[in-house]
Enzyme design. Sequence first.
Site: not given
Length: 201
Positions: A41, A115
């Site tokens: 992330d 995404h």
Amino acid sequence: MAVCYELMDQFMEILRPITTVEDETHGFRYMEGRSIVGFIDGTENPAGIESMDYTLIDEDQDPEFVNGSYAFAQKYIHNMDAWKKLKTEDQEKAIGRHKFSDRELADEEKLPNAHNVVSKDEEGGVEHKIVRMNVPFSDPAKDVTGTYFIGYSKDFAITNRMLTNMFTKSDRLLDFSTPITGNLFFIPSKTTLEKIADGDY
Ligand code: HEM
């Protein structure tokens, strides 16, 4: 946790009479800084000094609230069973990056609604960034596992456009993720907080 509790208890002495606690979520840092869906992330986050340009309100924008920021927080629940059933290659096409190495996929390898394709904000032909963090949480007793997303920006319009893109362009990640909250917070600078404390606001 004991220190967190003590601090919270002191804050709540002031806040309890004037606020309602809607939610308390205990997040954790997952392995190697990965989001709970298994991917690293924050790779494309602006870092260091650069991150300040994207997150802190500047003089030209709003002189009264300079160095403040807008934090958007949103709690998502994931359908982890369905996500885990996907083959790693299909998860990679959905996120737009390789799971193990975190390398970005070539554009033609990504799903059109990956995404990292649809969350981008390129308003006016310029890429606008925010500083994001996805904090995993899990409650096995309730069979709930999710992500607490928080994104800081000097201008909420940027975060808002990212969200609009994700939802209108059917972000593949949203097939496995359901938002259950969504709140915008203004984060005052230390100077503004001091003015508030001194009764100047
Ligand atoms: C549902 C929870 C979410 C998860 C698990 C998640 C996870 C990820 C992951 C693993 C990446 C790739 C690595 C990186 O650059 O950080 C990423 C990228 C990104 N995400 Fe999310 N994200 C979530 C929600 C959101 C939301 C709500 C927004 C916007 C408001 C957002 C905006 C972005 C952006 C802008 C990128 C970078 C795209 C690029 O330039 O490559 N994400 N996210």
